[in-house]
Design a protein around this motif. Structure first.
Motif, PDB file in Angstrom:
ATOM      1  N   ALA A   1     -17.756  71.976  62.364  1.00 48.42           N
ATOM      2  CA  ALA A   1     -16.922  71.918  63.396  1.00 48.42           C
ATOM      3  C   ALA A   1     -17.171  71.770  64.694  1.00 48.42           C
ATOM      4  CB  ALA A   1     -15.722  73.540  62.938  1.00 48.42           C
ATOM      5  N   ILE A   2     -16.119  71.143  65.180  1.00 51.17           N
ATOM      6  CA  ILE A   2     -16.216  70.361  66.695  1.00 51.17           C
ATOM      7  C   ILE A   2     -15.084  71.059  67.803  1.00 51.17           C
ATOM      8  CG2 ILE A   2     -15.163  68.485  67.853  1.00 51.17           C
ATOM      9  CD1 ILE A   2     -16.663  66.622  66.005  1.00 51.17           C
ATOM     10  N   GLY A   3     -15.754  72.196  67.779  1.00 52.56           N
ATOM     11  CA  GLY A   3     -14.771  72.974  69.122  1.00 52.56           C
ATOM     12  C   GLY A   3     -15.033  71.989  70.508  1.00 52.56           C
ATOM     13  N   ASP A   4     -13.957  72.840  71.724  1.00 57.66           N
ATOM     14  CA  ASP A   4     -14.083  71.897  73.297  1.00 57.66           C
ATOM     15  C   ASP A   4     -15.153  73.148  73.493  1.00 57.66           C
ATOM     16  OD1 ASP A   4     -14.010  70.970  75.243  1.00 57.66           O
ATOM     17  OD2 ASP A   4     -11.975  72.740  75.611  1.00 57.66           O
ATOM     18  N   GLY A   5     -16.485  73.019  73.873  1.00 59.05           N
ATOM     19  CA  GLY A   5     -17.152  73.473  74.232  1.00 59.05           C
ATOM     20  C   GLY A   5     -16.962  75.164  74.994  1.00 59.05           C
ATOM     21  N   GLY A   6     -16.806  75.537  74.639  1.00 55.88           N
ATOM     22  CA  GLY A   6     -16.063  77.052  75.154  1.00 55.88           C
ATOM     23  C   GLY A   6     -14.276  76.966  75.367  1.00 55.88           C
ATOM     24  N   GLN A   7     -13.666  76.355  75.290  1.00 52.28           N
ATOM     25  CA  GLN A   7     -12.661  76.646  75.481  1.00 52.28           C
ATOM     26  C   GLN A   7     -11.467  76.197  74.012  1.00 52.28           C
ATOM     27  OE1 GLN A   7     -11.460  73.505  78.323  1.00 52.28           O
ATOM     28  NE2 GLN A   7     -12.576  74.266  79.639  1.00 52.28           N
ATOM     29  N   PRO A   8     -10.593  76.322  73.954  1.00 55.41           N
ATOM     30  CA  PRO A   8      -9.797  76.934  72.803  1.00 55.41           C
ATOM     31  C   PRO A   8      -9.184  75.074  72.515  1.00 55.41           C
ATOM     32  CG  PRO A   8      -8.932  78.266  74.212  1.00 55.41           C
ATOM     33  CD  PRO A   8      -9.331  77.573  74.573  1.00 55.41           C
TER      34      PRO A   8
ATOM     35  N   TYR B   1     -11.569  67.294  70.008  1.00 52.43           N
ATOM     36  CA  TYR B   1     -12.660  67.706  71.035  1.00 52.43           C
ATOM     37  C   TYR B   1     -11.782  66.673  72.020  1.00 52.43           C
ATOM     38  CZ  TYR B   1     -16.502  68.051  73.992  1.00 52.43           C
ATOM     39  OH  TYR B   1     -17.108  68.335  74.931  1.00 52.43           O
ATOM     40  N   ASN B   2     -11.880  68.434  73.195  1.00 51.32           N
ATOM     41  CA  ASN B   2     -11.534  67.376  74.888  1.00 51.32           C
ATOM     42  C   ASN B   2     -12.800  67.271  75.433  1.00 51.32           C
ATOM     43  OD1 ASN B   2      -9.854  67.235  76.965  1.00 51.32           O
ATOM     44  ND2 ASN B   2     -10.290  69.674  77.530  1.00 51.32           N
ATOM     45  N   ASP B   3     -12.161  65.916  75.520  1.00 53.46           N
ATOM     46  CA  ASP B   3     -13.173  64.397  76.040  1.00 53.46           C
ATOM     47  C   ASP B   3     -12.453  64.176  77.750  1.00 53.46           C
ATOM     48  OD1 ASP B   3     -14.846  62.732  76.655  1.00 53.46           O
ATOM     49  OD2 ASP B   3     -14.817  61.672  75.676  1.00 53.46           O
ATOM     50  N   PRO B   4     -12.771  65.444  78.819  1.00 59.07           N
ATOM     51  CA  PRO B   4     -11.948  65.331  79.983  1.00 59.07           C
ATOM     52  C   PRO B   4     -12.759  63.789  80.780  1.00 59.07           C
ATOM     53  CG  PRO B   4     -13.814  66.443  80.522  1.00 59.07           C
ATOM     54  CD  PRO B   4     -13.470  66.170  78.845  1.00 59.07           C
ATOM     55  N   TRP B   5     -13.847  63.637  80.623  1.00 61.57           N
ATOM     56  CA  TRP B   5     -14.551  61.420  80.665  1.00 61.57           C
ATOM     57  C   TRP B   5     -14.870  60.522  79.786  1.00 61.57           C
ATOM     58  CZ3 TRP B   5     -19.353  65.270  82.928  1.00 61.57           C
ATOM     59  CH2 TRP B   5     -18.636  66.219  83.874  1.00 61.57           C
ATOM     60  N   GLU B   6     -12.912  60.842  79.059  1.00 62.61           N
ATOM     61  CA  GLU B   6     -13.574  59.524  78.225  1.00 62.61           C
ATOM     62  C   GLU B   6     -13.472  58.454  78.360  1.00 62.61           C
ATOM     63  OE1 GLU B   6     -10.650  58.396  73.179  1.00 62.61           O
ATOM     64  OE2 GLU B   6     -10.583  60.383  74.862  1.00 62.61           O
ATOM     65  N   GLY B   7     -12.528  58.005  79.543  1.00 68.52           N
ATOM     66  CA  GLY B   7     -12.586  57.030  79.965  1.00 68.52           C
ATOM     67  C   GLY B   7     -13.691  56.225  80.586  1.00 68.52           C
ATOM     68  N   PHE B   8     -14.531  57.620  81.431  1.00 64.25           N
ATOM     69  CA  PHE B   8     -15.884  56.280  82.009  1.00 64.25           C
ATOM     70  C   PHE B   8     -16.768  55.972  80.992  1.00 64.25           C
ATOM     71  CE2 PHE B   8     -19.600  57.897  83.112  1.00 64.25           C
ATOM     72  CZ  PHE B   8     -20.267  57.779  84.126  1.00 64.25           C
ATOM     73  N   ASN B   9     -16.655  56.994  79.576  1.00 66.87           N
ATOM     74  CA  ASN B   9     -16.888  57.836  78.833  1.00 66.87           C
ATOM     75  C   ASN B   9     -17.607  56.178  77.999  1.00 66.87           C
ATOM     76  OD1 ASN B   9     -18.473  60.095  79.587  1.00 66.87           O
ATOM     77  ND2 ASN B   9     -17.616  60.962  78.306  1.00 66.87           N
ATOM     78  N   ARG B  10     -16.402  55.582  77.297  1.00 64.19           N
ATOM     79  CA  ARG B  10     -16.123  54.494  76.778  1.00 64.19           C
ATOM     80  C   ARG B  10     -16.536  53.779  77.590  1.00 64.19           C
ATOM     81  NH1 ARG B  10     -13.202  54.507  72.270  1.00 64.19           N
ATOM     82  NH2 ARG B  10     -11.476  56.315  71.094  1.00 64.19           N
ATOM     83  N   ALA B  11     -16.297  53.418  79.030  1.00 64.97           N
ATOM     84  CA  ALA B  11     -16.806  52.363  79.595  1.00 64.97           C
ATOM     85  C   ALA B  11     -18.163  51.733  79.796  1.00 64.97           C
ATOM     86  CB  ALA B  11     -16.289  52.326  80.731  1.00 64.97           C
ATOM     87  N   MET B  12     -19.064  53.233  79.621  1.00 61.23           N
ATOM     88  CA  MET B  12     -20.404  53.472  79.530  1.00 61.23           C
ATOM     89  C   MET B  12     -20.906  53.114  78.138  1.00 61.23           C
ATOM     90  SD  MET B  12     -22.801  53.268  80.965  1.00 61.23           S
ATOM     91  CE  MET B  12     -22.106  53.826  82.878  1.00 61.23           C
TER      92      MET B  12
END
Length: 297
Positions: free
Chosen positions: A71-78, A88-99
């Motif tokens: 199961a996919i969770g959020d690195g220690g956060q609910p 999954y909480n992906d706070p850097w999704e914009g940068f990550n998608r570009a990369m």
């Protein structure tokens, strides 16, 4: 101790030249390859995401993949739920998608053609020995990480493997340490060591060229770049050439599978991100289970 320009590589390839004609005992025959029937329009990405075993046809024959879905969770956060699926909480999704897009273009038009050429020119048995040599070169770093983690038995294995494979194994081209002495590899990265000290992985992060990672893994990759043993046996530019060659050798073993999974995923970024996170969670659960078993003993 510094080596003269490319002298170590010259010795390696001289030995490998003699290995190229050796029969591959583990290679599948043409009949065996043809007997493995891939499903029509297999939708590999969807099947893997559901945890089903799939067969991927590569330039080196069929490869079976059987993932462990966690199961996919959020690195220690609910985590949150969306349609019953963990998000999954992906706070850097914009940068990550570009990369991720940049990496895909780099793979498609640079690394994959190079990888295909490399596999065409260099026989599989030789590529296997090259991989062994680079794995052996890394053993001192594994030893240090295992020692810092308190895994002294694993550190002893690292030392034994390095001494045996560097001598009897001809600079690591062969692996008599495992074949003759039953000393299994015990790889340990700086990221693994940080995990042993309860340093969390942090947000998901896509690294240029290297691909899926997280902040802990990115720190590990950057730090190991400065302390890798190759830095002590060669000077620039040979040092950088060796590292790039090592990377190409690793990538060549994954390029076929990457292309098939990317082409079949509805959203390749989400698919590869989730597979990475699932792998991390699986490893963490395995480490936890192994630790609890040792404590019970």
């Amino acid at each position: 101790m510094q080596v003269s320009k490319s002298s170590a590589l010259a010795l390696c390839f001289l030995i490998l030249g003699g290995c190229a004609s050796a029969p591959q005992n583990t290679a599948k025959s043409t009949a065996e390859v043809n007997s493995v029937q891939a499903p029509k329009e297999p939708e590999l990405a969807s099947e893997l995401a559901r945890g089903e075993k799939v067969t991927v046809q590569t330039s080196q024959g069929p490869i079976e993949i059987e993932p462990t879905v966690v199961a996919i969770g959020d690195g220690g956060q609910p985590g949150t739920e969306q349609g019953g699926e963990p998000v999954y909480n992906d706070p850097w999704e914009g940068f990550n998608r570009a990369m991720f897009s940049f990496n895909n273009v780099s793979y498609r038009y640079v690394l994959i053609p190079l990888s295909d050429g490399y596999k065409f020119v260099v026989p599989g048995v030789v590529r296997d020995k090259i991989g062994n040599a680079f794995d052996n070169l890394r053993e001192p770093l594994n030893l240090v990480n295992n020692t810092v983690s308190g895994e002294f038995s694993h550190a002893g294995s690292n030392l034994g493997r390095f001494l045996i494979n560097s001598t009897i194994g001809l600079l690591g081209l062969f692996d008599p340490a495992e074949a003759w002495f039953d000393i299994a590899p015990q790889k340990q990265t700086i990221a693994n060591t940080l995990q042993d000290y309860d340093i969390t992985s942090g947000p998901y992060l896509v690294i240029p060229i290297l691909g899926p990672s997280d902040t802990r893994g990115a720190f590990s990759t950057l730090t190991e770049g400065f302390v890798h043993p190759v830095n002590y046996i060669a000077d620039p530019p040979e040092r950088y050439q060796l590292r790039m060659f090592d990377g190409l050798d690793d990538f060549s073993e994954q390029s076929d599978i990457y292309q098939q999974l990317y082409d079949q995923a509805d959203d390749p970024y989400i698919y590869f991100r989730n597979q990475y996170i699932q792998g991390q969670r699986r490893d963490e659960l395995f480490e936890l289970s192994d630790s609890e078993q040792q404590n019970n003993e």
